[in-house]
Motif scaffolding. Sequence first.
Motif, PDB file in Angstrom:
ATOM      1  N   HIS A 126     -10.180  23.167 -21.270  1.00  0.00           N
ATOM      2  CA  HIS A 126     -11.008  24.327 -21.581  1.00  0.00           C
ATOM      3  C   HIS A 126     -12.172  24.037 -20.591  1.00  0.00           C
ATOM      4  CE1 HIS A 126     -12.945  27.731 -22.846  1.00  0.00           C
ATOM      5  NE2 HIS A 126     -13.967  27.039 -23.229  1.00  0.00           N
ATOM      6  N   ALA A 127     -12.596  22.867 -20.555  1.00  0.00           N
ATOM      7  CA  ALA A 127     -13.809  22.352 -19.687  1.00  0.00           C
ATOM      8  C   ALA A 127     -13.546  22.682 -18.187  1.00  0.00           C
ATOM      9  CB  ALA A 127     -14.429  21.035 -20.173  1.00  0.00           C
ATOM     10  N   LEU A 128     -12.303  22.244 -17.863  1.00  0.00           N
ATOM     11  CA  LEU A 128     -11.869  22.231 -16.565  1.00  0.00           C
ATOM     12  C   LEU A 128     -11.595  23.781 -16.060  1.00  0.00           C
ATOM     13  CD1 LEU A 128     -10.247  18.772 -16.477  1.00  0.00           C
ATOM     14  CD2 LEU A 128     -12.090  19.382 -15.286  1.00  0.00           C
ATOM     15  N   GLY A 129     -11.564  24.799 -16.974  1.00  0.00           N
ATOM     16  CA  GLY A 129     -11.111  25.930 -16.690  1.00  0.00           C
ATOM     17  C   GLY A 129      -9.569  26.029 -16.668  1.00  0.00           C
ATOM     18  N   VAL A 130      -8.723  25.179 -17.233  1.00  0.00           N
ATOM     19  CA  VAL A 130      -7.373  25.289 -17.515  1.00  0.00           C
ATOM     20  C   VAL A 130      -6.992  25.770 -18.914  1.00  0.00           C
ATOM     21  CG1 VAL A 130      -5.203  23.763 -17.364  1.00  0.00           C
ATOM     22  CG2 VAL A 130      -7.288  23.310 -15.755  1.00  0.00           C
ATOM     23  N   GLY A 131      -5.976  26.496 -18.928  1.00  0.00           N
ATOM     24  CA  GLY A 131      -5.355  27.198 -20.256  1.00  0.00           C
ATOM     25  C   GLY A 131      -4.401  26.356 -20.718  1.00  0.00           C
ATOM     26  N   ALA A 132      -4.547  26.326 -22.079  1.00  0.00           N
ATOM     27  CA  ALA A 132      -3.457  25.355 -22.760  1.00  0.00           C
ATOM     28  C   ALA A 132      -3.045  25.977 -23.989  1.00  0.00           C
ATOM     29  CB  ALA A 132      -4.270  23.930 -23.038  1.00  0.00           C
ATOM     30  N   TYR A 133      -1.863  25.578 -24.659  1.00  0.00           N
ATOM     31  CA  TYR A 133      -1.441  25.936 -25.712  1.00  0.00           C
ATOM     32  C   TYR A 133      -0.472  25.136 -26.461  1.00  0.00           C
ATOM     33  CZ  TYR A 133       2.182  28.474 -28.472  1.00  0.00           C
ATOM     34  OH  TYR A 133       3.101  29.287 -29.383  1.00  0.00           O
ATOM     35  N   TRP A 134      -0.443  24.819 -27.633  1.00  0.00           N
ATOM     36  CA  TRP A 134       0.176  23.613 -28.615  1.00  0.00           C
ATOM     37  C   TRP A 134       1.188  24.573 -29.362  1.00  0.00           C
ATOM     38  CZ3 TRP A 134      -2.526  19.535 -32.277  1.00  0.00           C
ATOM     39  CH2 TRP A 134      -1.432  18.745 -32.844  1.00  0.00           C
ATOM     40  N   SER A 135       2.431  24.181 -28.848  1.00  0.00           N
ATOM     41  CA  SER A 135       3.554  24.990 -29.494  1.00  0.00           C
ATOM     42  C   SER A 135       4.296  23.890 -30.549  1.00  0.00           C
ATOM     43  CB  SER A 135       4.454  25.537 -28.643  1.00  0.00           C
ATOM     44  OG  SER A 135       5.466  25.867 -29.326  1.00  0.00           O
ATOM     45  N   THR A 136       4.252  24.416 -31.896  1.00  0.00           N
ATOM     46  CA  THR A 136       5.240  23.539 -32.587  1.00  0.00           C
ATOM     47  C   THR A 136       6.508  24.303 -33.087  1.00  0.00           C
ATOM     48  OG1 THR A 136       3.693  24.212 -34.627  1.00  0.00           O
ATOM     49  CG2 THR A 136       3.264  22.181 -33.565  1.00  0.00           C
ATOM     50  N   GLY A 137       6.868  25.464 -32.651  1.00  0.00           N
ATOM     51  CA  GLY A 137       8.005  26.127 -33.146  1.00  0.00           C
ATOM     52  C   GLY A 137       9.209  25.762 -32.344  1.00  0.00           C
ATOM     53  N   GLY A 138      10.222  26.443 -32.824  1.00  0.00           N
ATOM     54  CA  GLY A 138      11.524  26.166 -32.001  1.00  0.00           C
ATOM     55  C   GLY A 138      12.121  24.802 -32.379  1.00  0.00           C
ATOM     56  N   PRO A 139      12.443  23.932 -31.553  1.00  0.00           N
ATOM     57  CA  PRO A 139      13.222  22.793 -31.676  1.00  0.00           C
ATOM     58  C   PRO A 139      12.388  21.470 -31.854  1.00  0.00           C
ATOM     59  CG  PRO A 139      13.168  23.197 -29.429  1.00  0.00           C
ATOM     60  CD  PRO A 139      12.501  24.317 -29.794  1.00  0.00           C
ATOM     61  N   THR A 140      10.987  21.700 -32.075  1.00  0.00           N
ATOM     62  CA  THR A 140      10.118  20.664 -31.945  1.00  0.00           C
ATOM     63  C   THR A 140      10.559  19.709 -33.017  1.00  0.00           C
ATOM     64  OG1 THR A 140       8.147  21.921 -31.472  1.00  0.00           O
ATOM     65  CG2 THR A 140       7.745  20.029 -32.572  1.00  0.00           C
ATOM     66  N   PHE A 141      11.002  19.979 -34.256  1.00  0.00           N
ATOM     67  CA  PHE A 141      11.221  19.066 -35.100  1.00  0.00           C
ATOM     68  C   PHE A 141      12.811  18.558 -35.346  1.00  0.00           C
ATOM     69  CE2 PHE A 141       7.333  21.170 -36.318  1.00  0.00           C
ATOM     70  CZ  PHE A 141       6.342  20.059 -36.159  1.00  0.00           C
ATOM     71  N   HIS A 142      13.597  19.032 -34.524  1.00  0.00           N
ATOM     72  CA  HIS A 142      15.078  19.037 -34.792  1.00  0.00           C
ATOM     73  C   HIS A 142      15.581  17.473 -34.018  1.00  0.00           C
ATOM     74  CE1 HIS A 142      15.752  22.692 -36.490  1.00  0.00           C
ATOM     75  NE2 HIS A 142      14.774  23.044 -36.051  1.00  0.00           N
ATOM     76  N   GLY A 164      -1.570  25.504 -17.830  1.00  0.00           N
ATOM     77  CA  GLY A 164      -1.533  26.495 -16.649  1.00  0.00           C
ATOM     78  C   GLY A 164      -3.050  27.180 -16.233  1.00  0.00           C
ATOM     79  N   ASN A 165      -3.168  27.573 -14.962  1.00  0.00           N
ATOM     80  CA  ASN A 165      -4.343  28.299 -14.610  1.00  0.00           C
ATOM     81  C   ASN A 165      -4.128  29.690 -15.077  1.00  0.00           C
ATOM     82  OD1 ASN A 165      -6.181  26.211 -13.121  1.00  0.00           O
ATOM     83  ND2 ASN A 165      -4.365  26.065 -11.749  1.00  0.00           N
ATOM     84  N   HIS A 166      -5.370  30.294 -15.227  1.00  0.00           N
ATOM     85  CA  HIS A 166      -5.713  31.753 -15.776  1.00  0.00           C
ATOM     86  C   HIS A 166      -6.653  32.369 -15.182  1.00  0.00           C
ATOM     87  CE1 HIS A 166      -8.738  30.918 -18.947  1.00  0.00           C
ATOM     88  NE2 HIS A 166      -8.301  29.653 -18.749  1.00  0.00           N
TER      89      HIS A 166
END
Length: 187
Positions: A126-142, A164-166
């Motif tokens: 965020h401080a560098l102006g970059v977008g980010a998202y933490w996903s724990t869905g789908g196959p994460t724990f399989h 990604g940039n935004h």
Amino acid sequence: MILNTIQTRRSVFPKNYNEVPVARETIEQLLEAANAAPSHKRTEPWRFTVFYGEGRVKLADFLSDFYKESTEAALFSEFKYKKMQENALKSSAVIAIVQHTSGLVPEIEETCAVACAVENMWLAAHALGVGAYWSTGGPTFHQATRDFLSLAANEKCLGFFYIGNHDLPEQTAIRGDIAEKTVWVLG
């Protein structure tokens, strides 16, 4: 300044990423920020697998194939299948977040340390102006993900961190009143 970064940090989803790639050097800065997280007995339980460049295709194929193979035909959604592919491909990088459990401290402490590492990455992004998202869905724990990432017996995946940039404007996060979540014990 750090308080503003904390209060304006938010999830930026791959659908909002533009075509400008995030430089490898920037991703390395995020990883260095993660590496500065605290951990009890200095176990540093965070491990990362970075899918970058053509490596994103390998991840996109795994995620979409997992969805297709693990979803009943009656529940299968072509939209969701394509989204599993597109999220990885729209991102400049996707980082698999792995917890390496040492056995030196309770496992929950190492889970917390990995979460601190991810938050450090998120704040740095965020401080560098970059977008980010933490996903724990789908196959994460399989098991399929454990196999895909070649994880050791003492390791587990805790999610995928999309980067990604935004071009979105900065916003203050919407949170409830902290007074409703705090108990003060005085004397």
